[in-house]
Design a protein around this motif. Structure first.
Motif, PDB file in Angstrom:
ATOM      1  N   LEU A 115       0.826  -1.208   0.000  1.00  0.00           N
ATOM      2  CA  LEU A 115       0.000   0.000   0.000  1.00  0.00           C
ATOM      3  C   LEU A 115       0.859   1.255   0.000  1.00  0.00           C
ATOM      4  O   LEU A 115       0.535   2.241  -0.675  1.00  0.00           O
ATOM      5  CB  LEU A 115      -0.953  -0.011   1.203  1.00  0.00           C
ATOM      6  N   THR A 116       1.958   1.221   0.726  1.00  0.00           N
ATOM      7  CA  THR A 116       2.881   2.358   0.725  1.00  0.00           C
ATOM      8  C   THR A 116       3.455   2.592  -0.662  1.00  0.00           C
ATOM      9  O   THR A 116       3.473   3.721  -1.162  1.00  0.00           O
ATOM     10  CB  THR A 116       4.011   2.127   1.749  1.00  0.00           C
ATOM     11  N   GLU A 117       3.925   1.520  -1.298  1.00  0.00           N
ATOM     12  CA  GLU A 117       4.478   1.660  -2.647  1.00  0.00           C
ATOM     13  C   GLU A 117       3.426   2.171  -3.621  1.00  0.00           C
ATOM     14  O   GLU A 117       3.711   3.007  -4.479  1.00  0.00           O
ATOM     15  CB  GLU A 117       5.060   0.333  -3.114  1.00  0.00           C
ATOM     16  N   ARG A 118       2.194   1.693  -3.498  1.00  0.00           N
ATOM     17  CA  ARG A 118       1.114   2.171  -4.370  1.00  0.00           C
ATOM     18  C   ARG A 118       0.858   3.662  -4.137  1.00  0.00           C
ATOM     19  O   ARG A 118       0.754   4.441  -5.087  1.00  0.00           O
ATOM     20  CB  ARG A 118      -0.165   1.377  -4.111  1.00  0.00           C
ATOM     21  N   ASP A 119       0.778   4.072  -2.879  1.00  0.00           N
ATOM     22  CA  ASP A 119       0.497   5.479  -2.568  1.00  0.00           C
ATOM     23  C   ASP A 119       1.608   6.405  -3.056  1.00  0.00           C
ATOM     24  O   ASP A 119       1.340   7.479  -3.585  1.00  0.00           O
ATOM     25  CB  ASP A 119       0.290   5.667  -1.065  1.00  0.00           C
ATOM     26  N   ILE A 120       2.855   5.992  -2.896  1.00  0.00           N
ATOM     27  CA  ILE A 120       3.972   6.824  -3.334  1.00  0.00           C
ATOM     28  C   ILE A 120       4.034   6.872  -4.858  1.00  0.00           C
ATOM     29  O   ILE A 120       4.274   7.931  -5.446  1.00  0.00           O
ATOM     30  CB  ILE A 120       5.294   6.330  -2.725  1.00  0.00           C
ATOM     31  N   THR A 121       3.794   5.751  -5.510  1.00  0.00           N
ATOM     32  CA  THR A 121       3.765   5.740  -6.975  1.00  0.00           C
ATOM     33  C   THR A 121       2.707   6.712  -7.485  1.00  0.00           C
ATOM     34  O   THR A 121       2.928   7.457  -8.440  1.00  0.00           O
ATOM     35  CB  THR A 121       3.508   4.314  -7.498  1.00  0.00           C
ATOM     36  N   ARG A 122       1.570   6.724  -6.823  1.00  0.00           N
ATOM     37  CA  ARG A 122       0.511   7.653  -7.221  1.00  0.00           C
ATOM     38  C   ARG A 122       0.965   9.103  -7.055  1.00  0.00           C
ATOM     39  O   ARG A 122       0.644   9.954  -7.895  1.00  0.00           O
ATOM     40  CB  ARG A 122      -0.763   7.388  -6.440  1.00  0.00           C
ATOM     41  N   LEU A 123       1.715   9.412  -6.000  1.00  0.00           N
ATOM     42  CA  LEU A 123       2.239  10.770  -5.823  1.00  0.00           C
ATOM     43  C   LEU A 123       3.060  11.206  -7.032  1.00  0.00           C
ATOM     44  O   LEU A 123       2.933  12.339  -7.498  1.00  0.00           O
ATOM     45  CB  LEU A 123       3.158  10.839  -4.600  1.00  0.00           C
ATOM     46  N   VAL A 124       3.928  10.309  -7.492  1.00  0.00           N
ATOM     47  CA  VAL A 124       4.793  10.625  -8.630  1.00  0.00           C
ATOM     48  C   VAL A 124       3.945  10.968  -9.854  1.00  0.00           C
ATOM     49  O   VAL A 124       4.227  11.924 -10.581  1.00  0.00           O
ATOM     50  CB  VAL A 124       5.757   9.454  -8.903  1.00  0.00           C
ATOM     51  N   HIS A 125       2.867  10.233 -10.059  1.00  0.00           N
ATOM     52  CA  HIS A 125       1.997  10.491 -11.208  1.00  0.00           C
ATOM     53  C   HIS A 125       1.125  11.734 -10.985  1.00  0.00           C
ATOM     54  O   HIS A 125       0.905  12.516 -11.923  1.00  0.00           O
ATOM     55  CB  HIS A 125       1.125   9.271 -11.501  1.00  0.00           C
ATOM     56  N   GLU A 126       0.640  11.925  -9.781  1.00  0.00           N
ATOM     57  CA  GLU A 126      -0.181  13.102  -9.480  1.00  0.00           C
ATOM     58  C   GLU A 126       0.607  14.392  -9.664  1.00  0.00           C
ATOM     59  O   GLU A 126       0.068  15.401 -10.100  1.00  0.00           O
ATOM     60  CB  GLU A 126      -0.750  13.027  -8.062  1.00  0.00           C
ATOM     61  N   GLY A 169      13.204  17.797 -22.846  1.00  0.00           N
ATOM     62  CA  GLY A 169      14.288  17.546 -21.911  1.00  0.00           C
ATOM     63  C   GLY A 169      13.981  16.367 -21.030  1.00  0.00           C
ATOM     64  O   GLY A 169      12.959  15.686 -21.182  1.00  0.00           O
ATOM     65  N   GLY A 170      14.868  16.154 -20.126  1.00  0.00           N
ATOM     66  CA  GLY A 170      14.672  15.058 -19.201  1.00  0.00           C
ATOM     67  C   GLY A 170      15.705  15.083 -18.116  1.00  0.00           C
ATOM     68  O   GLY A 170      16.516  15.995 -18.008  1.00  0.00           O
ATOM     69  N   GLY A 171      15.647  14.069 -17.313  1.00  0.00           N
ATOM     70  CA  GLY A 171      16.553  13.935 -16.184  1.00  0.00           C
ATOM     71  C   GLY A 171      15.978  12.922 -15.227  1.00  0.00           C
ATOM     72  O   GLY A 171      15.291  11.980 -15.631  1.00  0.00           O
ATOM     73  N   ALA A 172      16.238  13.147 -13.966  1.00  0.00           N
ATOM     74  CA  ALA A 172      15.732  12.242 -12.938  1.00  0.00           C
ATOM     75  C   ALA A 172      15.253  13.056 -11.748  1.00  0.00           C
ATOM     76  O   ALA A 172      15.697  14.179 -11.524  1.00  0.00           O
ATOM     77  CB  ALA A 172      16.827  11.273 -12.505  1.00  0.00           C
ATOM     78  N   TYR A 173      14.340  12.474 -11.002  1.00  0.00           N
ATOM     79  CA  TYR A 173      13.894  13.038  -9.739  1.00  0.00           C
ATOM     80  C   TYR A 173      14.414  12.131  -8.629  1.00  0.00           C
ATOM     81  O   TYR A 173      14.209  10.912  -8.675  1.00  0.00           O
ATOM     82  CB  TYR A 173      12.366  13.087  -9.641  1.00  0.00           C
ATOM     83  N   ARG A 174      15.060  12.717  -7.662  1.00  0.00           N
ATOM     84  CA  ARG A 174      15.446  12.011  -6.439  1.00  0.00           C
ATOM     85  C   ARG A 174      14.563  12.555  -5.335  1.00  0.00           C
ATOM     86  O   ARG A 174      14.607  13.746  -5.031  1.00  0.00           O
ATOM     87  CB  ARG A 174      16.915  12.229  -6.118  1.00  0.00           C
ATOM     88  N   ASP A 175      13.760  11.683  -4.775  1.00  0.00           N
ATOM     89  CA  ASP A 175      12.731  12.109  -3.836  1.00  0.00           C
ATOM     90  C   ASP A 175      12.923  11.517  -2.449  1.00  0.00           C
ATOM     91  O   ASP A 175      13.429  10.403  -2.303  1.00  0.00           O
ATOM     92  CB  ASP A 175      11.346  11.657  -4.318  1.00  0.00           C
ATOM     93  N   THR A 176      12.456  12.272  -1.477  1.00  0.00           N
ATOM     94  CA  THR A 176      12.240  11.774  -0.124  1.00  0.00           C
ATOM     95  C   THR A 176      10.761  11.953   0.152  1.00  0.00           C
ATOM     96  O   THR A 176      10.203  13.036  -0.089  1.00  0.00           O
ATOM     97  CB  THR A 176      13.068  12.559   0.905  1.00  0.00           C
ATOM     98  N   TYR A 177      10.127  10.889   0.603  1.00  0.00           N
ATOM     99  CA  TYR A 177       8.695  10.907   0.894  1.00  0.00           C
ATOM    100  C   TYR A 177       8.509  10.805   2.396  1.00  0.00           C
ATOM    101  O   TYR A 177       9.282  10.136   3.084  1.00  0.00           O
ATOM    102  CB  TYR A 177       7.990   9.734   0.210  1.00  0.00           C
ATOM    103  N   VAL A 178       7.499  11.488   2.893  1.00  0.00           N
ATOM    104  CA  VAL A 178       7.181  11.442   4.319  1.00  0.00           C
ATOM    105  C   VAL A 178       5.696  11.147   4.480  1.00  0.00           C
ATOM    106  O   VAL A 178       4.873  11.554   3.660  1.00  0.00           O
ATOM    107  CB  VAL A 178       7.545  12.767   5.024  1.00  0.00           C
ATOM    108  N   ILE A 232       5.454  14.187  -0.895  1.00  0.00           N
ATOM    109  CA  ILE A 232       6.842  14.446  -1.270  1.00  0.00           C
ATOM    110  C   ILE A 232       7.392  15.461  -0.270  1.00  0.00           C
ATOM    111  O   ILE A 232       6.885  16.581  -0.165  1.00  0.00           O
ATOM    112  CB  ILE A 232       6.956  14.998  -2.704  1.00  0.00           C
ATOM    113  N   GLY A 233       8.441  15.066   0.442  1.00  0.00           N
ATOM    114  CA  GLY A 233       9.087  15.965   1.390  1.00  0.00           C
ATOM    115  C   GLY A 233      10.218  16.740   0.743  1.00  0.00           C
ATOM    116  O   GLY A 233      10.506  17.875   1.104  1.00  0.00           O
ATOM    117  N   ARG A 234      10.864  16.097  -0.217  1.00  0.00           N
ATOM    118  CA  ARG A 234      11.951  16.751  -0.952  1.00  0.00           C
ATOM    119  C   ARG A 234      12.015  16.135  -2.338  1.00  0.00           C
ATOM    120  O   ARG A 234      11.970  14.918  -2.482  1.00  0.00           O
ATOM    121  CB  ARG A 234      13.286  16.555  -0.239  1.00  0.00           C
TER     122      ARG A 234
END
Length: 149
Positions: free
Chosen positions: A13-24, A113-122, A130-132
């Protein structure tokens, strides 16, 4: 349900919720939906879009998004390859995803363009946010105009 099954379910459930954040995030920024965009961020979030460009808190992050909305006629973000690191039972996780971005400039030209996102989730108040978010590895391709058929 035993403890192992509960832990596995919580992780899924955590992985699902965080994945949704990335898409939202992508939907909110691209559709210029303030409420949807702000809902992905923690109250004291940090958004680092460049080495020397950092926005803090939801107000600062929203102001940065509004500046992008004023600059670009349209934006399209696609996130992929999300890899999460979640410590079971913790209210913190990290992740990295690749992002592809296409924007139409005010003069009608396009930049891809493109790149990567490095995230910290809380997890705060019972929900993940997304915290950072740090944008890294940027590249840009400039073009005149596009006629897509």
């Amino acid at each position: 349900m035993d403890a192992d099954a509960r832990a596995a379910l919580d992780l899924l459930l955590t992985e699902r919720d965080i994945t949704r954040l990335v898409h939202e995030y992508c939907h909110g920024i691209d559709k210029r939906d303030e409420a949807r965009f702000l809902a992905v961020w923690s109250e004291d979030a940090v958004w680092q879009v460049g080495a020397d460009t950092v926005f803090r808190g939801q107000e600062g992050i929203l102001a940065a998004a509004q500046q992008q909305w004023d600059t670009f006629r349209q934006m399209h973000h696609w996130s992929a390859n999300l890899v999460l690191s979640v410590d079971p039972g913790e209210d913190r996780a990290t992740g990295e995803s690749d992002v592809d971005i296409t924007v139409e400039m005010g003069d009608g030209s396009w930049v891809r363009g493109g790149g990567a996102y490095r995230d910290t989730y809380v997890r705060e108040h019972g929900r993940w946010a997304i915290g950072r978010r740090e944008s890294v590895g940027h590249f840009h391709l400039y073009g005149e105009s596009a006629d897509i058929r």
